[in-house]
Design an enzyme around this catalytic site. Structure first.
Site, PDB file in Angstrom:
ATOM      1  N   GLN A   1       0.842  -1.188   0.000  1.00  0.00           N
ATOM      2  CA  GLN A   1       0.000   0.000   0.000  1.00  0.00           C
ATOM      3  C   GLN A   1       0.882   1.244   0.000  1.00  0.00           C
ATOM      4  OE1 GLN A   1      -2.097   1.525   3.615  1.00  0.00           O
ATOM      5  NE2 GLN A   1      -3.930   0.782   2.544  1.00  0.00           N
TER       6      GLN A   1
ATOM      7  N   TYR B   1      -6.374  10.320   4.671  1.00  0.00           N
ATOM      8  CA  TYR B   1      -4.994  10.589   4.287  1.00  0.00           C
ATOM      9  C   TYR B   1      -4.996  11.592   3.130  1.00  0.00           C
ATOM     10  CZ  TYR B   1      -3.932   6.793   7.472  1.00  0.00           C
ATOM     11  OH  TYR B   1      -3.838   6.007   8.600  1.00  0.00           O
TER      12      TYR B   1
ATOM     13  N   ALA C   1      -7.891  -8.402   7.945  1.00  0.00           N
ATOM     14  CA  ALA C   1      -6.666  -8.052   8.675  1.00  0.00           C
ATOM     15  C   ALA C   1      -6.681  -8.666  10.068  1.00  0.00           C
ATOM     16  CB  ALA C   1      -6.492  -6.545   8.754  1.00  0.00           C
ATOM     17  N   ARG C   2      -7.656  -8.226  10.911  1.00  0.00           N
ATOM     18  CA  ARG C   2      -7.658  -8.714  12.290  1.00  0.00           C
ATOM     19  C   ARG C   2      -7.841 -10.226  12.360  1.00  0.00           C
ATOM     20  NH1 ARG C   2     -11.763  -4.102  14.423  1.00  0.00           N
ATOM     21  NH2 ARG C   2     -12.423  -4.348  12.251  1.00  0.00           N
TER      22      ARG C   2
END
Length: 407
Positions: free
Chosen positions: A99, A169, A344-345
């Site tokens: 990323q 972002y 992810a988790r």
């Protein structure tokens, strides 16, 4: 209906062995802004666990884009270390993605080496720091930095890049009316607010050429009053489709304004502050954390309702992310027309979860959504509390148990 989960899927020039991707959740495993053995070992374990592609998180395209001191900064010196990482991932049969992004105003001079920059100037409470708005004549060079980072990713052996255009972002700061107060051609109307994204995508697609897959993570909603809603984000998605991106990762939320809209559940404030070293920040967050980071209820596949609206409007490949912990829900998402899923988790809790799903139709990971892993990553490496080598203090255990009991 036969499961699509373990069938190949293609994004541009890249074909994955199955439809699972480790999402680019920040690992906090890069001291000195360079890859570490810990980062390599973690991604290798996920690759060995059966994932189609594992994505290395948040690599800043310039030093000014760093928001943490344990975050990757794309530059030639780290390419040999990244090549070792991608070789290890490929040896396990998975593809390697990275990323690329810039944190914009969510930094501090002590980390990024300059006054933080963003779409507009002002004061960012997240850091906290004053922020300088980027001048229009600086934006072409910033866009080129994304293109250079794509070339560095290729040199390092990555198969795909994921451009971060969400979560508040830099690209997201230009897109959102909440953070873009510019009076020039990069502010005002949505067409103007998309100009910087357009510049970045032109550089990225040029650098990617015919051998790199390009995914883009974007917000479906910013998650707070005054942010972007779906009437505008759908137009952003269609612009990205026109840009030639090979797939969209559909997310939501703002790290600086609505962090739990991204991740859902409750932030364990005591766990978060336990690892902080700055005394005034530790006590400030301890006192005001519940107000600064309000909880948002967790449910499995929490972005699915919004994501289905994008699936109905777009022809390009779409990747679902958000709260996937069971094979049954993953199969449902794929049957709804999504091309792949990100997690992810679940994979931090169980790196071999994908392999187990192959063997068990009713497989479900043991992540209980305490968000301890996220609270910890702001100071030290991301880790699941169920697999720590050290004993947690009793106060942190009680906090985790209380949050997990709610779920």
């Amino acid at each position: 209906m036969e499961s699509k989960l373990f069938t190949p899927v293609t994004f541009g020039p890249l074909t994955l062995r199955n439809r699972t991707i480790r999402s680019a959740a920040f690992e906090s495993m890069c001291p000195g802004n360079a890859p570490s053995d810990m980062l390599l070992d973690y991604h290798r374990s996920v690759a060995a666990g059966g994932i189609g592609m594992t994505t290395v998180a948040y690599a800043a395209v310039t030093r000014s884009g760093l928001s943490f001191d344990r975050q990757l900064w794309m530059r030639p010196e780290i390419i040999p270390g990244l090549r070792k990482l991608t070789d290890a991932i490929h040896a396990e049969g998975a593809a390697a993605g990275i990323q690329l992004g810039h944190c914009g105003n969510m930094s501090h001079k002590s980390i990024c080496g300059c006054t933080p920059v963003g779409a507009s100037g002002g004061f960012n409470l997240y850091s906290p720091t004053f922020v300088r708005g980027l001048r229009a004549d600086e934006l072409p060079e910033m866009a080129r930095a994304y293109g250079r980072s794509v070339n560095l990713a290729r040199e390092a052996g990555f198969d795909a890049v994921e451009i971060h255009a969400g979560h508040g972002y830099l690209i997201s700061q230009f897109l959102s009316p909440s953070t873009n107060h510019r009076k020039d051609e990069f502010g005002g109307s949505l067409q103007n607010r998309m100009r910087f994204m357009d510049m970045v995508m032109e550089e990225v697609m040029k650098a990617a050429g015919s051998d790199m897959a390009v995914l883009v993570k974007m917000n479906m909603r910013d998650g707070f009053r005054g942010g972007m809603e779906m009437d505008e984000t759908m137009q952003v998605a269609k612009r990205l489709e026109q840009s030639g991106a090979h797939g969209l990762v559909l997310s939501g939320g703002f790290v600086s304004k609505a962090p739990m809209y991204v991740m859902r559940g409750e932030m364990p404030i005591r766990s978060m502050t336990h690892y902080m070293t700055c005394w005034w920040l530790k006590y400030g967050v301890r006192m005001a954390g519940k107000w600064m980071i309000p909880a948002v209820p967790f449910k499995e596949a929490y972005f699915l309702e919004d994501a289905l609206k994008f699936r109905a409007e777009l022809k390009m490949p779409l990747i679902y992310v958000g709260g996937l912990v069971s094979r049954s829900k993953i199969d449902e998402v794929l049957d709804d027309g999504f091309d792949a899923v990100q997690m992810a988790r679940a994979l931090l809790n169980e790196p071999g979860f994908v392999n187990r799903m192959r063997d068990e139709e009713n497989a479900r990971c043991n992540c209980r959504h305490s968000n301890y892993c996220i609270a910890r990553m702001y100071s030290i490496e991301m880790a699941c509390h169920q697999h720590l080598g050290e004993e947690l203090p009793a106060c942190l255990k009680r906090e985790i148990e209380r949050i997990e009991a709610k779920g």
